[in-house]
Structures are given as structure tokens and as C-alpha cells.
Design an enzyme around this catalytic site. Structure first.
Site, PDB file in Angstrom:
ATOM      1  CG  ASP A  67       0.086  -0.342   2.377  1.00 10.34           C
ATOM      2  OD1 ASP A  67       0.998  -0.153   2.643  1.00 10.34           O
ATOM      3  OD2 ASP A  67      -0.804  -0.643   3.629  1.00 10.34           O
ATOM      4  CG  ASN A 136      -8.855  -1.690  11.935  1.00  3.85           C
ATOM      5  OD1 ASN A 136      -7.192  -1.548  11.240  1.00  3.85           O
ATOM      6  ND2 ASN A 136      -9.172   0.039  11.519  1.00  3.85           N
ATOM      7  CG  HIS A 138      -5.557  -1.645   8.651  1.00  2.00           C
ATOM      8  ND1 HIS A 138      -5.786  -0.263   9.745  1.00  2.00           N
ATOM      9  CD2 HIS A 138      -4.724  -2.325   9.312  1.00  2.00           C
ATOM     10  CE1 HIS A 138      -4.576   0.026   9.408  1.00  2.00           C
ATOM     11  NE2 HIS A 138      -3.934  -0.920   9.963  1.00  2.00           N
ATOM     12  CD  GLU A 143      -8.631   1.604   7.880  1.00  3.55           C
ATOM     13  OE1 GLU A 143      -8.850   0.702   8.414  1.00  3.55           O
ATOM     14  OE2 GLU A 143      -8.145   2.541   7.311  1.00  3.55           O
TER      15      GLU A 143
HETATM   16  P1  PGA Z   1       1.848  -0.860  12.843  1.00  2.00           P
HETATM   17  O1  PGA Z   1       0.897  -0.800  11.638  1.00  2.00           O
HETATM   18  O2  PGA Z   1       3.344  -2.025  12.486  1.00  2.00           O
HETATM   19  O3  PGA Z   1       2.832   0.234  12.646  1.00  2.00           O
HETATM   20  O4  PGA Z   1       1.906  -1.344  13.986  1.00  2.00           O
HETATM   21  C1  PGA Z   1       0.422  -1.529  11.085  1.00  2.00           C
HETATM   22  C2  PGA Z   1      -0.449  -1.728  10.640  1.00  2.00           C
HETATM   23  O5  PGA Z   1      -1.061  -0.260  10.751  1.00  2.00           O
HETATM   24  O6  PGA Z   1      -1.221  -2.690   9.568  1.00  2.00           O
END
Ligand code: PGA
Length: 240
Positions: A67, A136, A138, A143
Site C-alpha cells: 500500500d 482494528n 485491517h 479497513e
Molecule cells: P504498525 O501498523 O506496524 O505500525 O502497528 C500495522 C498496520 O497498521 O497494518
């Protein structure tokens, strides 16, 4: 899903890096699916160490990232292109021409998202996909919602994701409101998936994932339908 519970973040990163290095050694021209965020930084540091010690060679490796924010310039130090260069690509012998991150400057997002998927297909698909997970649920920027996309697409970020990611920006207003992300179909096509989960803040989502059913409200739950997923977590996330 296989589960490996590690003592701490450092061990999780070493275990993950060894699995990625094993993939590269087994197939030197493999296609890696890469992720950004704080979770895989230790894995990338460990891969750099393995490279510096002559244990792994990235010369023929191809990579596709999950992404990118939209819109954002690749020079912006919060862009995922910048992140990948800074945290991995600049420190190993991968050919930068073989590294792909969706462009945050797409003029025609629909056509360019489609092209991104075609490029992955033409490269033979992803051999090993590294994933983090949002609090959450995702994965990438897929999302929680009533429905999810199969293919790469532009998506609105949820307020939760904007708030969580604002820690990297000067202010919350500077966080882009949209992103380009591979869809669930793209992710599930990877031959092998490594999902990294560390820290107390991810404990609830790890257990939701392990114990819950498949639902679009927890996009990562779709990984339960994949035949080769390994979750590597630390004890903080898993609990004692
Ligand atoms: P993080 O993000 O590794 O900074 O916790 C992971 C994500 O949001 O997929």
C-alpha cells in the site's frame, strides 16, 4: 493458521527474517510482498544484518508493497516508498528497479491499480507476503467495512487509522485521508503469508483473529481461509 509465540519483539523479528531469508535462499528470484509500519522494522533490520554477513543475496529478488498513502510524493518522508528505501532497500543489494510500491501520485488511479495487479500476476504472483495488522483488524489499508475489495484500489482511511498513524506526522491534519492498497484477493493469492503481531495494543485483535469467525469487520480474519499463514507474535500480544 500456524502460530509462533516469541519471547519479545527482537525474537519475533529474528524468526520472521529467517523465514524470509529461507524463501530467498530457496528461490533467489522470488517475489516478496512487503509491508510498512513499525511492526516489520525489526525484521528488515535483521534481513540487513543477514545480508551484511553474506548469508542472503537480494540481487534477483522482486518486491511488491501492499500500500501507499494517496496522494503523497515518493520524496515525502512519510511515504511508504521513502520508508522502504530508508528501512530496507538502501541497505541491501536489491535492484531498485525490481522494487514496487503503488504510486501515491497516480493520475488515473483505476487504470494504475489494475496495472499494479497485472504486474504482480506477470511476475508469477507473490511467493511470500509479510503483513502487519491494525488494531482494528485491517491488513494493508483494507479497513473494516460491510464489504471488502478483492483487487488493488483507492480507499478512504478510517478515523481510527488516521488517528493511529498521526504519530508519524507533524499534525493529524497532515495525514492523507486516502490510500492505495492491494485488496483481500491480492493478499490471499500469495503462496505463503507471515503475519507479524507484537505489543499489548495488538493483544485484543490477535485474540479476535484466533478465536473469531471470518467477517468483513475484521479484514484479517479472511486469512483463516488461506492454506499457509504463519502468525508470529510476541508474548505481550499473546498474553502470558
Ligand atoms: P504498525 O501498523 O506496524 O505500525 O502497528 C500495522 C498496520 O497498521 O497494518
Amino acid at each position: 493458521m500456524k502460530l509462533i509465540v516469541c519471547e519479545n519483539y527482537a525474537e519475533m523479528s529474528r524468526v520472521a527474517a529467517r523465514m524470509v531469508a529461507g524463501q530467498v535462499i530457496a528461490k533467489p528470484d522470488c517475489v516478496l510482498g512487503l509491508a510498512t509500519g513499525s511492526t516489520p522494522i525489526g525484521t528488515y533490520q535483521e534481513l540487513i544484518r543477514l545480508y551484511e554477513n553474506g548469508l542472503v543475496d537480494f540481487k534477483d529478488v522482486v518486491s511488491y508493497n501492499l500500500d501507499e498513502y494517496y496522494p503523497i510524493s515518493p520524496e515525502n518522508d512519510q511515504s511508504y516508498r521513502y520508508f522502504m528505501n530508508h528501512n530496507l532497500f538502501d541497505h541491501i543489494n536489491i535492484d531498485k528497479n525490481n522494487t514496487h510500491v503503488p504510486s501515491g501520485e497516480m493520475a488515473d488511479p483505476d487504470a494504475e491499480c489494475k496495472k499494479y495487479d497485472e504486474m504482480v500476476e506477470n511476475a508469477g504472483g507473490i511467493d511470500l507476503q509479510i503483513l502487519g495488522i491494525g488494531q482494528n483488524g485491517h491488513i494493508g489499508f483494507n479497513e473494516p467495512d460491510d464489504f471488502l475489495y478483492a483487487e488493488t484500489h483507492v480507499t478512504d482511511l478510517t478515523e481510527n487509522t488516521i488517528a493511529v498513524n498521526s504519530r508519524f506526522f507533524a499534525s493529524i491534519d497532515e495525514v492523507p485521508k486516502q490510500a492505495i492498497t492491494m485488496g483481500l484477493g491480492n493478499i490471499l493469492k500469495a503462496k505463503k503469508i507471515l503475519l507479524l503481531i507484537n505489543g499489548k495494543a495488538k493483544s485484543a485483535i490477535l485474540h479476535t483473529l484466533l478465536e473469531g469467525n471470518i467477517t468483513t469487520r475484521v479484514p484479517a480474519s479472511f486469512l483463516k481461509a488461506h492454506a499457509d499463514v504463519t502468525i508470529i507474535c510476541d508474548k505481550e500480544a499473546y498474553g502470558e
